[in-house]
Design an enzyme around this catalytic site. Structure first.
Site, PDB file in Angstrom:
ATOM      1  N   ASN A   1     -10.142  -6.697   1.798  1.00  0.00           N
ATOM      2  CA  ASN A   1      -9.100  -7.622   2.239  1.00  0.00           C
ATOM      3  C   ASN A   1      -9.712  -8.814   2.961  1.00  0.00           C
ATOM      4  OD1 ASN A   1      -6.083  -7.015   1.818  1.00  0.00           O
ATOM      5  ND2 ASN A   1      -6.930  -4.992   2.207  1.00  0.00           N
TER       6      ASN A   1
ATOM      7  N   GLU B   1      -2.722  -9.608   8.631  1.00  0.00           N
ATOM      8  CA  GLU B   1      -2.686  -8.348   9.384  1.00  0.00           C
ATOM      9  C   GLU B   1      -4.048  -8.085  10.047  1.00  0.00           C
ATOM     10  OE1 GLU B   1       0.200  -5.224   7.583  1.00  0.00           O
ATOM     11  OE2 GLU B   1      -0.959  -6.019   5.908  1.00  0.00           O
TER      12      GLU B   1
ATOM     13  N   LEU C   1       5.194  -3.423  -2.146  1.00  0.00           N
ATOM     14  CA  LEU C   1       4.977  -2.001  -1.884  1.00  0.00           C
ATOM     15  C   LEU C   1       6.305  -1.242  -1.764  1.00  0.00           C
ATOM     16  CD1 LEU C   1       2.321  -0.518   0.496  1.00  0.00           C
ATOM     17  CD2 LEU C   1       4.685   0.256   0.680  1.00  0.00           C
ATOM     18  N   GLY C   2       7.147  -1.655  -0.830  1.00  0.00           N
ATOM     19  CA  GLY C   2       8.417  -0.950  -0.624  1.00  0.00           C
ATOM     20  C   GLY C   2       9.331  -1.019  -1.824  1.00  0.00           C
TER      21      GLY C   2
ATOM     22  N   SER D   1      -3.679  -8.166  -0.857  1.00  0.00           N
ATOM     23  CA  SER D   1      -2.475  -8.532  -0.105  1.00  0.00           C
ATOM     24  C   SER D   1      -2.796  -9.543   0.988  1.00  0.00           C
ATOM     25  CB  SER D   1      -1.827  -7.282   0.494  1.00  0.00           C
ATOM     26  OG  SER D   1      -2.715  -6.623   1.377  1.00  0.00           O
TER      27      SER D   1
ATOM     28  N   ASN E   1     -10.020  -1.306   2.838  1.00  0.00           N
ATOM     29  CA  ASN E   1      -9.286  -2.457   3.366  1.00  0.00           C
ATOM     30  C   ASN E   1     -10.158  -3.415   4.163  1.00  0.00           C
ATOM     31  OD1 ASN E   1      -6.685  -2.170   2.363  1.00  0.00           O
ATOM     32  ND2 ASN E   1      -6.044  -0.792   3.979  1.00  0.00           N
TER      33      ASN E   1
ATOM     34  N   LYS F   1      -9.024   4.958   4.390  1.00  0.00           N
ATOM     35  CA  LYS F   1      -8.397   3.797   3.735  1.00  0.00           C
ATOM     36  C   LYS F   1      -9.032   2.500   4.219  1.00  0.00           C
ATOM     37  CE  LYS F   1      -5.534   1.465   1.186  1.00  0.00           C
ATOM     38  NZ  LYS F   1      -4.171   1.126   1.554  1.00  0.00           N
TER      39      LYS F   1
ATOM     40  N   THR G   1      11.446  -4.686   1.229  1.00  0.00           N
ATOM     41  CA  THR G   1      11.511  -4.463  -0.216  1.00  0.00           C
ATOM     42  C   THR G   1      10.631  -5.486  -0.921  1.00  0.00           C
ATOM     43  OG1 THR G   1      13.762  -3.634   0.109  1.00  0.00           O
ATOM     44  CG2 THR G   1      13.100  -4.085  -2.147  1.00  0.00           C
TER      45      THR G   1
END
Length: 316
Positions: free
Chosen positions: A203, A277, A17-18, A265, A199, A195, A14
Site C-alpha cells: 500500500n 489510512e 469491500l463492503g 486501495s 499492507n 496482513k 458500501t
C-alpha cells in the site's frame, strides 16, 4: 445442503469491500441492509452490480439507507468504512446493533477494533482481515478482480488470543455459503500482523513509487524494498510476542506476483485526494512495537513519507 444461519447483516460502508461482501451474502439468501451516502439514490433505484471473474451478477433490489437510524437492528454489523472515517462510528453503530448483536470490523491496520469496542463493548467485537482485490468503478458498481478470503478472530482489549468461538463459526458458515473462503483465527493480533506483511509494503510503496503491484514486482529494487519492509513487520510482530515464519515473506511475494495488476486501495485514495489510512496501517504498528522497545526504521521512514504526501495531496 447448507442453510443460512438466520443472522441479519448490516453493512456500514458500501464500497469496494463492503458492497462486494454484502452483495455476496445477499445473493446467498441472507438478509442484508446497506448504509450508503453518495450512491444512495441510484442504488435504491437500481440495486448493486458486481463484476467478477467468478461470474457477474446484479441485485436489482437491495435494502438501502442513507442514515443508520433508519436501518433495522441487525445481528452482525459489518464495519467496512475506511479507518479514516471511524470518527463517525459513535453515531452510526448504536442504532443498528442488536442488544445481543456483534460488530465485525473489516478494516486494515492494527488496533482498529478499539473504536468499535468503546461503543459496543469489547466482548461484542470481532475483527476481520480481507484478502481482496476489488474496486468501486461507478455508483453501485463494484469490480472484483482477485482473491476474496477473510481471516476472522475475536477481539480482546488486552490483546490476548481468544480462540475460536461458536459465533465465529456461525458467521463463517454464512460467508462460506456465499462462496467467501473464511479462515478462523485463534489470535486476532497475529492475524493482523500477518496482513500487515502485505499492507505495509505494497500500500505504502504504491503511493511513494506511483506504481501498481505488477510494476513493483517486476522491478528488482522495488521488490527488494518490499521484502525488507516485510522483514521489519516480522520484527514488530515478534516484539509483541507473535512469531511469523520467515517463509511467509516468500508466500506473500508469490501471491503478489500472481495477482492481476492492481492499484492498491491506498493508491486509489491518494489519486482521489482522499485521506490515507496512515495511522491505522503504519502509526499504530509503529507505536505498538516502540512500546515494547522495538525500532522499525524503514517502516518509520515510509510512515513519515506517507504523512508528508497525504498532507501535500490534500493541501493541509
Amino acid at each position: 445442503m447448507d442453510t443460512a444461519s438466520g443472522l441479519t447483516y448490516a453493512v456500514l460502508g458500501t464500497g469496494a469491500l463492503g458492497g462486494y461482501y454484502g452483495a455476496c451474502l445477499q445473493k446467498a439468501g441472507l438478509e442484508v441492509h446497506y448504509l450508503l451516502r453518495s450512491d444512495f439514490d441510484l442504488v435504491q433505484r437500481q440495486g448493486l452490480v458486481i463484476e467478477s471473474p467468478d461470474g457477474d451478477f446484479a441485485l436489482p433490489q437491495v435494502n438501502a439507507y442513507r442514515r443508520s437510524p433508519d436501518m433495522p437492528r441487525c445481528d452482525v454489523v459489518i464495519v467496512a468504512l475506511k479507518t479514516t472515517q471511524n470518527h463517525l462510528l459513535p453515531d452510526l453503530l448504536p442504532p443498528v446493533v442488536k442488544d445481543d448483536g456483534v460488530v465485525l470490523v473489516l478494516q486494515n491496520g492494527l488496533g482498529v477494533e478499539a473504536e468499535a469496542a468503546a461503543i459496543a463493548g469489547p466482548e461484542r467485537v470481532l475483527g476481520g482481515l480481507c484478502f481482496l482485490c476489488s474496486n468501486k468503478v461507478g455508483p453501485g458498481r463494484i469490480r472484483h478482480l482477485d482473491y476474496k478470503k477473510i481471516s476472522m478472530g475475536e477481539y480482546s482489549a488486552a490483546g490476548e488470543a481468544v480462540g475460536i468461538t461458536d459465533r465465529m463459526r456461525r458467521i463463517a458458515a454464512d460467508f462460506e455459503r456465499a462462496d467467501i473462503p473464511i479462515e478462523l483465527a485463534e489470535d486476532l493480533v497475529l492475524a493482523r500482523w500477518k496482513k500487515l506483511m502485505w499492507n505495509i509494503p505494497f500500500n505504502g510503496l504504491s503511493v511513494v513509487l506511483n506504481a501498481t503491484t505488477q510494476d513493483m514486482m517486476a522491478n528488482p529494487d522495488a521488490r527488494s524494498l518490499a521484502e525488507a519492509l516485510m522483514e521489519e513487520v516480522m520484527k514488530g510482530a515478534a516484539a509483541q510476542g507473535r512469531a511469523i515464519a520467515p517463509e511467509f515473506v516468500q508466500t506473500m511475494l508469490d501471491h503478489t506476483a500472481k495477482m492481476k495488476p492492481y492499484r492498491t486501495s491506498m493508491k486509489i485514495d491518494y489519486d482521489e485526494k482522499r485521506p490515507l489510512e496512515v495511522e491505522a496501517m503504519y502509526g499504530n504498528p509503529l507505536r505498538a512495537a516502540q512500546a515494547v522497545g522495538a525500532r522499525l526504521p524503514q517502516i518509520q521512514t515510509l510512515y513519515q513519507q506517507l504523512r508528508f504526501l497525504d498532507a501535500q495531496n490534500r493541501g493541509l
